[in-house]
Write an enzyme that holds these catalytic residues in place. Structure first.
Site, short mmCIF file in Angstrom:
data_model
loop_
_atom_site.label_atom_id
_atom_site.label_comp_id
_atom_site.label_asym_id
_atom_site.label_seq_id
_atom_site.Cartn_x
_atom_site.Cartn_y
_atom_site.Cartn_z
N LYS A 59 2.59 12.00 -10.44
CA LYS A 59 1.79 11.12 -11.29
C LYS A 59 2.62 9.90 -11.67
O LYS A 59 3.72 10.05 -12.24
CB LYS A 59 1.38 11.84 -12.57
N ASN A 111 -0.41 21.56 -20.38
CA ASN A 111 -0.85 20.79 -21.54
C ASN A 111 -0.81 21.55 -22.86
O ASN A 111 -1.33 21.07 -23.86
CB ASN A 111 -2.27 20.29 -21.29
N LYS A 114 7.22 23.93 -12.80
CA LYS A 114 6.29 22.80 -12.64
C LYS A 114 5.81 22.74 -11.19
O LYS A 114 4.63 22.48 -10.92
CB LYS A 114 6.91 21.48 -13.08
N ARG A 159 -3.73 22.84 -13.48
CA ARG A 159 -2.59 22.04 -13.91
C ARG A 159 -2.59 21.86 -15.43
O ARG A 159 -1.57 21.51 -16.04
CB ARG A 159 -2.62 20.68 -13.20
N HIS A 162 -0.82 14.67 -28.23
CA HIS A 162 -1.29 13.33 -27.86
C HIS A 162 -2.03 12.68 -29.02
O HIS A 162 -1.90 11.47 -29.24
CB HIS A 162 -2.21 13.40 -26.64
N GLU A 219 9.78 20.11 -24.06
CA GLU A 219 9.09 20.47 -22.81
C GLU A 219 9.73 21.72 -22.19
O GLU A 219 9.05 22.55 -21.60
CB GLU A 219 9.12 19.31 -21.81
N ARG A 242 0.81 -1.23 0.00
CA ARG A 242 0.00 0.00 0.00
C ARG A 242 0.84 1.27 0.00
O ARG A 242 0.35 2.35 0.36
CB ARG A 242 -0.97 0.04 1.18
N HIS A 289 7.25 11.78 -27.98
CA HIS A 289 6.34 12.71 -27.31
C HIS A 289 6.73 14.17 -27.52
O HIS A 289 5.90 15.01 -27.87
CB HIS A 289 6.28 12.38 -25.81
N GLU A 302 -4.97 17.46 -10.06
CA GLU A 302 -5.52 17.79 -11.37
C GLU A 302 -7.04 17.91 -11.27
O GLU A 302 -7.78 17.35 -12.09
CB GLU A 302 -5.13 16.71 -12.38
N HIS A 353 -0.36 19.79 -26.15
CA HIS A 353 -0.57 18.37 -25.85
C HIS A 353 -1.88 17.81 -26.39
O HIS A 353 -1.97 16.60 -26.61
CB HIS A 353 -0.48 18.12 -24.34
#
Ligand SMILES: NC(=O)c1ccc[n+]([C@@H]2O[C@H](COP(=O)([O-])OP(=O)(O)OC[C@H]3O[C@@H](n4cnc5c(N)ncnc54)[C@H](O)[C@@H]3O)[C@@H](O)[C@H]2O)c1
Ligand SMILES: [Zn+2]
Length: 337
Positions: free
Chosen positions: A126, A222, A203, A218, A229, A168, A104, A242, A213, A225
């Site tokens: 994330k 993007n 960031k 946040r 994406h 980025e 956990r 990417h 998010e 993106h």
């Protein structure tokens, strides 16, 4: 740089590779990939349990997640054992997810070794893996206990992977810090650690404001993106990296911003200039597949029933979320780019 979150805080420290290991707890499990192990494995202090995985996005899977968990159990890891993700974003996301789930949750340390993972994925909490049904579909928020930025690892990065991360870096300049764009090296020149740390501080500000998010703020990260994406999706994750996809995406979205009257005229030319200076692509044949791209964009988390979602530049250095952009406008920008 210190990042605060709901259950504590962690430090992002710029440090030498060997010195970083001196700061780590002795009860440690290291997970890395074959490329990183070949280049840096010998410098890991001897006797530290290490698992070496095949490189590439394919490893960011439930199968390898399971194997990492089993390896931790077999090696006798307890709830107090720390797990080090030593590698790029694939290792960071997979190992982070493993650390979030083992018993956990055990302490996670990040030592990102690609530019992309240093300026982006190692910070923000994330973690996750891809499913056969889609990218990043299983995951968690599991902030690290510490992030070690060892700029020397960038020296062994293939040129294309370096540029991938530069996309980025340039993005941070476009969305939050126009002055950063003036400090960037030209192609072939070394990137100063202070630029990496500046990106991380940017960031940090964004993720501290919207840790889970949930408020939408946040989403400024993007920019480029929604289209990026979609390009990755339509080309099948692989041929276009990417950073390359978001580089093209940033040009399309600058054109879109101008067309919608959100971005000042000339934004698209400026964006293109900065990206080309870093040797990044600013157009692609895949943009002709407008309808496939739009279909992919409808699934973007920023999109809704009333239109597609984009983070658009209100000027160079400033960005805002728009969630009701008509598809026709997007198709036009795709065909113009
Ligand atoms: N969690 C987040 O917030 C977040 C953000 C952005 C991206 N990501 C994820 O990050 C992943 C991409 O990360 P990436 O671009 O670092 O890819 P990657 O981890 O696949 O690394 C790219 C390649 O470089 C090699 N490599 C790593 N370090 C090296 C070094 N120092 N020298 C030489 N080669 C080296 C790797 O073995 C690999 O072949 C994607 O899965 C993406 O979803 C996550
Ligand atoms: Zn990105």
């Amino acid at each position: 740089v210190i990042v605060r979150h709901s259950s504590g805080s962690y430090e992002i420290e710029s440090v030498g590779f060997d010195a970083a290991f001196g700061e780590m707890p002795s009860d440690l499990r290291i997970i890395t990939d074959e490329n990183v192990d070949r280049l840096y494995g010998e410098r890991i202090p001897s006797g530290m349990p290490k698992l070496v995985l095949p490189p590439g996005e394919g490893t960011k899977s439930l199968e390898w997640f399971g194997r990492c968990l089993s390896w931790l159990a077999e090696s006798g890891a307890t709830r107090k054992t720390s797990v080090l993700a030593l590698g790029g974003g694939v290792i960071g996301d997979l190992v982070g997810f493993t650390a979030s789930a083992y018993m956990r949750g055990v302490p996670l340390l990040q030592l990102p070794t690609t530019l992309l993972s240093q300026v982006d994925s190692a910070v923000g909490g994330k973690v996750g893996v891809d499913l056969p049904e889609g990218k990043n579909l299983a995951g968690a928020f599991h902030p690290p206990k510490a992030v070690f930025i060892c700029s020397e690892t960038l020296n062994t990065l293939p040129e294309r992977q370096f540029r991938n991360g530069m996309a980025e870096v340039v993005k941070y300049g476009f969305i939050l810090a126009a002055e950063l764009l003036d400090d960037l090296p030209g192609p072939g020149e070394p990137l100063g650690t202070e630029v990496v740390m500046k990106c991380l501080d940017l960031k940090r500000q964004v993720v501290e404001e919207d840790e889970y998010e949930s408020t939408g703020s946040r989403a400024v990260l993007n920019y480029g993106h929604t289209v990026g994406h979609a390009i990755e999706h339509v080309t099948g994750y692989g041929p276009v990296l990417h950073g390359e996809a978001i580089s093209i995406g940033m040009v399309v979205e600058a054109d879109l911003g101008e067309a919608l009257g959100v971005s000042p005229l000339g934004t698209r030319d400026l964006v293109t200039k900065h990206l080309q200076r870093q040797g990044l692509p600013t157009t692609s044949d895949v943009l002709r597949e407008g309808h496939s791209l739009a279909t992919a964009m409808r699934r973007d988390k920023k999109s809704g029933p009333r239109g597609l979602g984009f983070s658009l530049l209100t000027r160079i250095g400033e960005c805002k979320l728009f969630s009701e952009v008509p598809e026709e406008a997007v198709l036009k920008s795709l065909s113009r780019t």
